[in-house]
Enzyme design. Structure first.
Site, PDB file in Angstrom:
ATOM      1  CB  CYS A 156      25.991  24.227  17.643  1.00 58.08           C
ATOM      2  SG  CYS A 156      24.960  23.624  16.317  1.00 58.08           S
TER       3      CYS A 156
HETATM    4  N1  COA Z   1       9.318  11.138   9.939  1.00 53.10           N
HETATM    5  C1  COA Z   1       8.935   9.936  10.384  1.00 53.10           C
HETATM    6  N2  COA Z   1       9.789   8.993  10.849  1.00 53.10           N
HETATM    7  C2  COA Z   1      11.100   9.295  10.811  1.00 53.10           C
HETATM    8  C3  COA Z   1      11.587  10.510  10.332  1.00 53.10           C
HETATM    9  C4  COA Z   1      10.630  11.460   9.878  1.00 53.10           C
HETATM   10  N3  COA Z   1      11.006  12.670   9.423  1.00 53.10           N
HETATM   11  N4  COA Z   1      12.926  10.536  10.424  1.00 53.10           N
HETATM   12  C5  COA Z   1      13.305   9.338  10.940  1.00 53.10           C
HETATM   13  N5  COA Z   1      12.190   8.587  11.171  1.00 53.10           N
HETATM   14  C6  COA Z   1      12.140   7.223  11.708  1.00 53.10           C
HETATM   15  C7  COA Z   1      13.408   6.450  11.406  1.00 53.10           C
HETATM   16  O1  COA Z   1      13.315   5.854  10.149  1.00 53.10           O
HETATM   17  C8  COA Z   1      13.412   5.432  12.530  1.00 53.10           C
HETATM   18  O2  COA Z   1      12.519   4.402  12.207  1.00 53.10           O
HETATM   19  P1  COA Z   1      12.819   2.865  12.645  1.00 53.10           P
HETATM   20  O3  COA Z   1      12.843   2.897  14.147  1.00 53.10           O
HETATM   21  O4  COA Z   1      11.680   2.124  12.066  1.00 53.10           O
HETATM   22  O5  COA Z   1      14.156   2.547  12.063  1.00 53.10           O
HETATM   23  C9  COA Z   1      12.808   6.196  13.715  1.00 53.10           C
HETATM   24  O6  COA Z   1      12.078   7.289  13.141  1.00 53.10           O
HETATM   25  C10 COA Z   1      13.841   6.741  14.685  1.00 53.10           C
HETATM   26  O7  COA Z   1      14.855   7.436  13.943  1.00 53.10           O
HETATM   27  P2  COA Z   1      16.107   8.095  14.650  1.00 53.10           P
HETATM   28  O8  COA Z   1      16.923   8.828  13.625  1.00 53.10           O
HETATM   29  O9  COA Z   1      16.803   7.084  15.488  1.00 53.10           O
HETATM   30  O10 COA Z   1      15.366   9.191  15.550  1.00 53.10           O
HETATM   31  P3  COA Z   1      15.815   9.846  16.905  1.00 53.10           P
HETATM   32  O11 COA Z   1      14.837   9.516  17.927  1.00 53.10           O
HETATM   33  O12 COA Z   1      17.249   9.640  17.205  1.00 53.10           O
HETATM   34  O13 COA Z   1      15.622  11.409  16.565  1.00 53.10           O
HETATM   35  C11 COA Z   1      16.944  13.345  16.042  1.00 53.10           C
HETATM   36  C12 COA Z   1      16.366  12.025  15.545  1.00 53.10           C
HETATM   37  C13 COA Z   1      17.821  13.905  14.948  1.00 53.10           C
HETATM   38  C14 COA Z   1      15.804  14.301  16.333  1.00 53.10           C
HETATM   39  C15 COA Z   1      17.760  13.121  17.337  1.00 53.10           C
HETATM   40  O14 COA Z   1      18.630  12.041  17.179  1.00 53.10           O
HETATM   41  C16 COA Z   1      18.555  14.322  17.767  1.00 53.10           C
HETATM   42  O15 COA Z   1      18.048  15.410  17.962  1.00 53.10           O
HETATM   43  N6  COA Z   1      19.868  14.117  18.018  1.00 53.10           N
HETATM   44  C17 COA Z   1      20.748  15.170  18.489  1.00 53.10           C
HETATM   45  C18 COA Z   1      21.041  16.033  17.344  1.00 53.10           C
HETATM   46  C19 COA Z   1      21.858  17.220  17.688  1.00 53.10           C
HETATM   47  O16 COA Z   1      21.842  17.756  18.743  1.00 53.10           O
HETATM   48  N7  COA Z   1      22.565  17.650  16.706  1.00 53.10           N
HETATM   49  C20 COA Z   1      23.313  18.816  16.819  1.00 53.10           C
HETATM   50  C21 COA Z   1      23.100  19.494  15.545  1.00 53.10           C
HETATM   51  S1  COA Z   1      23.992  20.940  15.520  1.00 53.10           S
END
Ligand code: COA
Length: 375
Positions: A156
């Site tokens: 990225c």
């Molecule tokens: N739809 C519904 N629920 C979902 C889901 C989806 N598509 N994906 C995950 N969930 C649920 C999970 O199961 C979890 O449920 P639980 O609390 O009952 O266990 C809950 O949502 C939270 O999941 P989590 O993965 O912890 O979500 P988050 O708030 O961390 O968001 C991201 C996920 C990926 C959006 C976030 O972590 C993020 O953007 N991180 C930074 C990523 C980044 O910058 N990456 C660089 C890439 S180049």
């Protein structure tokens, strides 16, 4: 020291769009099918049930509303769930070159330059469609540019590292004008069958023209005041698909680690402080106070992540025009995200305004570019 300016930018945006609603309908159809196929094992507790995805979660967790892609049908086919791209002859330009030509043509026009003015092409992206010859050389050939080209990959942060590489070459005199392009076909390495990340990425190509200031003639120019690149190894964002893959046991069978994998929560927690610290430290070293920064064009991965970084840097939540986000329309486009934000939200700044282009991601990597609007 020779002064370097960004004298033109271009963005190629693919026509096809996938909304969160369309994405979730497809994912849920896939989940239902898989759950039906594995119903007995799920009942026996030996196979994990795939839960439905939700539009509300996607928007709340990321701020993403839609994404542009090079092929929508392949991605939204529940029996496939990855792009379906046309096979090209080796004698034809590749798809990354095709995207790059479109963005580069706009960037060169904005910079008031032709191919004859350019000395080098850098293709900086998180994936390249083949190992060699370099995509940059194909782009150089397609545009009719003399000189040299090379590919680079810092995931990225590829574009900001590319800006630093180009600026350093122009400062040292090994080139006068460089075209830096970022064709990102993230739909090709996203695992669209993984509920945790299937909504994250989109496709785009950005292009930036950098040149020595005294030869620049475009209406809008940003002086590069300083650049800083930083990396720190982490496995929290990883893709294990590489040229040695076929040499491994079961190497080429479809396995999860051949696509983008991340520990999103961990990335969020670890990267935010590194980025905020890097921006603040870099500004301090350049004698710039946070309240002198007029605009920040941050990497476009997650809206809350950007709000956190903005708050840590400015000491308050940035106004939308101080830190424009484009991820609601494009999703995460890897290295291109901060450049789209910059290209689409910088012309209105007055001469003398200070800004920061900052990308971050796998590696981990952070690339920070401090710019001043010259004209
Ligand atoms: N739809 C519904 N629920 C979902 C889901 C989806 N598509 N994906 C995950 N969930 C649920 C999970 O199961 C979890 O449920 P639980 O609390 O009952 O266990 C809950 O949502 C939270 O999941 P989590 O993965 O912890 O979500 P988050 O708030 O961390 O968001 C991201 C996920 C990926 C959006 C976030 O972590 C993020 O953007 N991180 C930074 C990523 C980044 O910058 N990456 C660089 C890439 S180049």
């Amino acid at each position: 020291m020779r002064q370097v300016v960004i004298s033109g930018t271009g963005v190629f945006t693919p026509d096809e769009v996938i909304t969160n609603e369309e994405l979730v309908v497809c994912f849920n159809a896939y989940a239902d099918r898989q759950n039906e196929i594995h119903a007995a094992e799920i009942a026996a507790g030996t196979h994990e049930r795939i839960e439905h995805s939700s539009e509300e979660f996607i928007f709340k967790a990321s701020g993403i509303e839609r994404r542009h892609v090079m092929d929508k049908n392949g991605v939204l086919d529940p029996d496939r769930m990855y792009p379906r791209l046309r096979k090209r002859e080796d004698s034809e330009p590749g798809i990354m070159t095709e995207m790059a030509i479109k963005a580069a043509t706009d960037a060169l026009e904005a910079a008031n330059k032709t191919a004859a003015d350019v000395d080098a092409v850098i293709c900086a992206a998180s994936n390249h469609e083949r190992a060699y010859p370099a995509i940059a050389i194909e782009i150089q050939d397609a545009l009719g540019i003399d000189g040299f080209g090379f590919d680079m990959n810092v995931a990225c942060s590829s574009a900001t590292f590319g800006i630093q590489a180009a600026a350093d070459m122009i400062r040292s005199g090994s080139a006068n004008c460089i075209l830096m392009v970022n064709p990102e076909i993230c739909s090709g390495h996203l695992e669209w069958r993984d509920r945790d990340c299937h909504f994250i990425f989109g496709d785009v190509c950005t292009a930036v023209v950098l040149e020595e200031q005294s030869q620049a003639t475009s209406d809008t120019q940003f002086e590069i005041l300083a650049t800083r690149c930083l990396t720190a190894f982490s496995n929290n964002i990883r893709n294990n698909n590489g040229f040695l893959r076929r040499s491994l046991p079961d190497g080429l069978t479809d396995q999860r680690d051949m696509q983008f994998m991340q520990n999103g929560r961990q990335v969020f927690k670890e990267v935010v402080p590194i980025v905020a610290h890097t921006i603040l430290r870099h500004c301090q070293d350049e004698g710039i106070e946070p309240d002198q920064i007029d605009r920040m064009w941050l990497h476009q991965a997650n809206k809350s992540m950007n709000d956190f970084i903005g708050r840590k840097v400015l000491g308050r939540l940035p106004e939308p025009d101080e830190q424009p986000n484009i991820l609601q329309d494009y999703a995460n486009t890897s290295s291109a995200g901060s450049i789209i934000a910059f290209a689409q939200n910088s012309n209105d700044l007055p001469a003398g305004a200070l800004g920061i282009i900052c990308s971050f991601g796998a590696g981990y990597s952070v690339g920070n570019v401090i710019v001043k609007k010259a004209v």
